[in-house]
Design an enzyme around this catalytic site. Sequence first.
Site, PDB file in Angstrom:
ATOM      1  CE  LYS A   1      46.518 -41.313  27.875  1.00 46.47           C
ATOM      2  NZ  LYS A   1      46.900 -41.958  29.146  1.00 46.47           N
TER       3      LYS A   1
ATOM      4  CB  SER B   1      47.511 -39.189  31.977  1.00 47.53           C
ATOM      5  OG  SER B   1      47.581 -40.516  31.516  1.00 47.53           O
TER       6      SER B   1
ATOM      7  CB  SER C   1      46.668 -42.770  33.513  1.00 50.99           C
ATOM      8  OG  SER C   1      47.581 -41.891  34.113  1.00 50.99           O
TER       9      SER C   1
END
Lengths: 484, 95
Positions: free
Chosen positions: A76, A151, A175
């Site tokens: 990420k 997210s 998330s």
Amino acid sequence: MYKSTLAQLSIALESKKISSEELTRLYIERCNKHNNSLNCFITITEEEALKKARQADKKRASGDYNLLTGIPIAQKDIFCTNGTKTTCGSKMLDNFVAPYDATLIKKMNDAGLIMLGKTNMDEFAMGSSNETSFYGPVKNPWDGCRVPGGSSGGSASAVAARLTPAATGTDTGGSIRQPSSFCGITGLKPTYGRVSRYGMVAFASSLDQGGPMTQTAEDAALIMNIIAGFDEHDSTSTEKPTDNYTEKLNNSIKGLKIGLPKQYFDENLDNNVADVIENGLKELEKLGAKCVDVELPHTELSIPAYYVIAPAECSSNLSRYDGVRFGHRCKEPKNLSDLYCRSRQEGFGKEVKRRIMIGTYVLSAGYYDAYYIKAQKIRQIISNDFQNVFKNVDIIAGPTTTGVAFKLNEKLNDPISMYLSDLYTVSVNLAGLPAISVPSGFINKLPVGMQLIGNYFQESLLMNVAHQYQKVTDWHQKIPQAYE
Amino acid sequence: MSIDKSEVEKIAWLTRLAIDKEDIASYCNELTNIVDLMEQMNSVDTTDIAPLAHPLNLSSRLRIDKVTETDQRENFQENAVETKDGYYLVPKVID
């Protein structure tokens, strides 16, 4: 080969069925082919990956290697990577190249995992749909008109489409788990403090926690064996020793007591999702688990408490972006104040600004007690509720989300409705507990995840239950047709 | 509770965020809605509850007061837009 799990790839490399270079090339080709339509990567690190893969092959040949040496993974874009830009999905950090590696990245590099690239995400991890990214929305591979969740939407989408065998995410209010549910993959949010936050761009420091996003619980355990553990660079990192997370995967779950919170199955839950979760629970019962009804009476208050605490911490954390030392700087500032104000105006997107404003408001003189302290008290109540339940059950089970993946733009201009979709995930972060989302079925070809919540440091038990479930179900093996 | 224009301008200044005049109305509206959501917390009496700041209720760990980091100024300043002689440059503050 691209359908393989980490565990299977480890065996393939060990038995020399494939080299790390061949494997990495295969995934890079898939990334390059599908990234235009899915937009799950902000940066693809092709050359670096192939270089590392060749090194991994040499290491394997020389006998100096680990279980996962030479296996590709996606990171990420919230984790700092030395030499590769780290944007956090924001224009503010569009040119930022971190001068060091996050602890999680360092541990994975040391274990020989190959980074394929940095995945797209909601700006500064603030969002539940991946639509707030400066780099554009990510598409859900099950339906390109729908969001992958957020997210960690880029990571979820990339694993679901098998552009990478596994990825990392971070979870501040859901998330990791919510996008895992929306994309049909397995996502673990560890106990707060279990995985180091050093080098993980801060959003809400008392809630943020990194973790694995994988095809299976077994793979999540393999990743946890690498990334979990104390880090002197993170003052909130726990010194408690880690488990061997793969050791207990095959334990029987006979006699396991599962609590079903009444509040997770009320009118807020989509009926079809409720059916899927009930079927999932039946499978667990067939394996010998027992379900009992429990109460988490303040679940609904977790949303307002979360949307006070998270923005408050975000407004403080994001004050570092002032246009001076790093990050976006506005052109021709008139004076120092203009430099701060315009750099921040230009560098941050709408949702981030909204949260900074709210956070500043609840921390400002006259409102601090009414909102911030009140929210911390609610946080205590929510934590107590969980501890009361864990006196009588081993784990808690329920849905991860109130419904399936929603359509792009459906909630973007209605922040409140976006916030409410986090109903079953945020309370776990407020309490700091571990939880996992496991693929448990489909509604109109869209995946649904079941959430299992454990008491502090019970990651091993959660992955054990999830692994046993995945041995008798095949939801986690489903791949969206367009990516077969 | 409603958040008006002057409140929005005050918050924006406190957090050093320039906002466009045409966005003020939507900020008033959105922030008011969010604050209304927060008001739900008042449905519970929390008089005797201690606020929870850290999920594991731990206090911060201390370390020995010893220099462990090396000087990496040049490396760190590569991300800055303007530096000179090892300093970060900003517009003049005092004439």
